[in-house]
Design an enzyme around this catalytic site. Sequence first.
Site, PDB file in Angstrom:
ATOM      1  N   ILE A 117      72.689  92.233  76.621  1.00  0.00           N
ATOM      2  CA  ILE A 117      73.660  92.582  75.588  1.00  0.00           C
ATOM      3  C   ILE A 117      74.817  91.580  75.587  1.00  0.00           C
ATOM      4  O   ILE A 117      75.613  91.552  76.528  1.00  0.00           O
ATOM      5  CB  ILE A 117      74.187  94.015  75.774  1.00  0.00           C
ATOM      6  CG1 ILE A 117      73.022  95.016  75.882  1.00  0.00           C
ATOM      7  CG2 ILE A 117      75.144  94.378  74.655  1.00  0.00           C
ATOM      8  CD1 ILE A 117      72.047  94.980  74.702  1.00  0.00           C
ATOM      9  N   GLU A 173      69.981  88.280  61.143  1.00  0.00           N
ATOM     10  CA  GLU A 173      70.040  87.817  62.529  1.00  0.00           C
ATOM     11  C   GLU A 173      69.122  86.625  62.754  1.00  0.00           C
ATOM     12  O   GLU A 173      69.500  85.641  63.410  1.00  0.00           O
ATOM     13  CB  GLU A 173      69.666  88.949  63.490  1.00  0.00           C
ATOM     14  CG  GLU A 173      69.738  88.527  64.954  1.00  0.00           C
ATOM     15  CD  GLU A 173      69.388  89.642  65.931  1.00  0.00           C
ATOM     16  OE1 GLU A 173      69.263  89.345  67.135  1.00  0.00           O
ATOM     17  OE2 GLU A 173      69.242  90.807  65.496  1.00  0.00           O
ATOM     18  N   GLY A 224      68.278  58.942  79.583  1.00  0.00           N
ATOM     19  CA  GLY A 224      67.822  58.621  80.931  1.00  0.00           C
ATOM     20  C   GLY A 224      68.491  59.523  81.956  1.00  0.00           C
ATOM     21  O   GLY A 224      68.667  60.726  81.743  1.00  0.00           O
ATOM     22  N   GLY A 225      68.916  58.939  83.062  1.00  0.00           N
ATOM     23  CA  GLY A 225      69.546  59.713  84.136  1.00  0.00           C
ATOM     24  C   GLY A 225      70.815  60.409  83.697  1.00  0.00           C
ATOM     25  O   GLY A 225      71.144  61.496  84.195  1.00  0.00           O
ATOM     26  N   GLY A 247      66.537  87.658  69.860  1.00  0.00           N
ATOM     27  CA  GLY A 247      66.364  88.097  68.476  1.00  0.00           C
ATOM     28  C   GLY A 247      64.906  88.249  68.066  1.00  0.00           C
ATOM     29  O   GLY A 247      64.566  88.170  66.890  1.00  0.00           O
TER      30      GLY A 247
END
Length: 389
Positions: free
Chosen positions: A159, A243, A340-341, A364
């Site tokens: 919730i 929603e 990349g990193g 949802g």
Amino acid sequence: MNSIYFTEEHELFRKSLQDFLQKEVVPHIEKWEKTGTIERFIWKKFGDMGFFGINYPEAYGGMNLDLFYTVVFLEELQKIKSSGFAAAMWAHAYLAQTHLNAEGSEKIKQDYLAPSILGDKIGALCITEPFGGSDVAGMRTTAVKQGDKYIINGSKTFITNGVYADYYVVAAKTDPELGNKGISMFLIDANVKGIAATKLDKLGWRASDTAEIAFDNVEIPAENLMGEAGKGFPYIMQHFALERLIMAINAHARAEYAIEYTIGYMSEREAFGKTIDKFQALRHTIVEHATDVEHCKIFNYAAVARLNQKEYVVKEATMAKLKSTKVADETIYSCLQMLGGYGYMEEYPLARLLRDSRLGPIGGGTSEILKEILSKMIIDKQNYKPAVK
């Protein structure tokens, strides 16, 4: 495309919202992500600006604007590096408040909707249960009428705003033997005895408060029944179109943000004597994702336009969420790879965006459930109609 759906007033609203977010929200995002708590003052600031009343009646402090103002609101919230913060805001404004406006009595609207629009009260919609997941009809929470009150027992989970909330909009079974025809909606003030909220620890959406709520012999006045007894399931289904479209819009917006950020990074990062936006493999990958996102955005806007005309777009909204959340995940995964990193580092936005985006195909209604709903419409030719006129 923008000129089809967005007027000059929409764009002025977008600029005003962007300025507000940069000034009032962005400076606090990192703190809220680390603490997992959004400070109360920001709700009031959103309320003061009218952001919680965009498409609600003026009688309760709203502005009664069209749904494309809501689209602007949702899109800009996805571009400030915290989908968790965004979720807290839109779950209050479009989950809890939607039910208050649609099914609440005049007293409930005055006591809860009007203060919610002002940012003085925070709401949470309580439907999902620990043993039910996407199976709304399988809920076990009960509401037993005793004289002039109802006794609520059961639990809800996942919730949003569950701990912050001043009130809960709760689905419970008033006639368990009737299955989905025995569900009703209730307004429960958070101060009532017998409510316990436990905050959950999540992979993403770290800034937002997501909770499990337990109701132990919670007594509420009979007048806190929202709408008609036994109509809870149709009420819930009625609002799923909005929603799902909200989650679809969120998805295309965060994917668009990921692409924009990544293109900026690629234009500055050098490898083998040139910026990496000059390498064909990377360029073509970005273009493919940008094409997918644009397709989703156009479809989403078209569905919003129809919903704005009061059409019942449950099929289109379901398709929109299914496709947009998948495209967002794929796009953000790929954009992180481009860094990349650095993409794996917390100081860059892609790591958080990847975690936050992963909730899209789950919340949802999971993608698997949405596919089955669409299967019934497309293959079995089932024709869903508005449950409540």
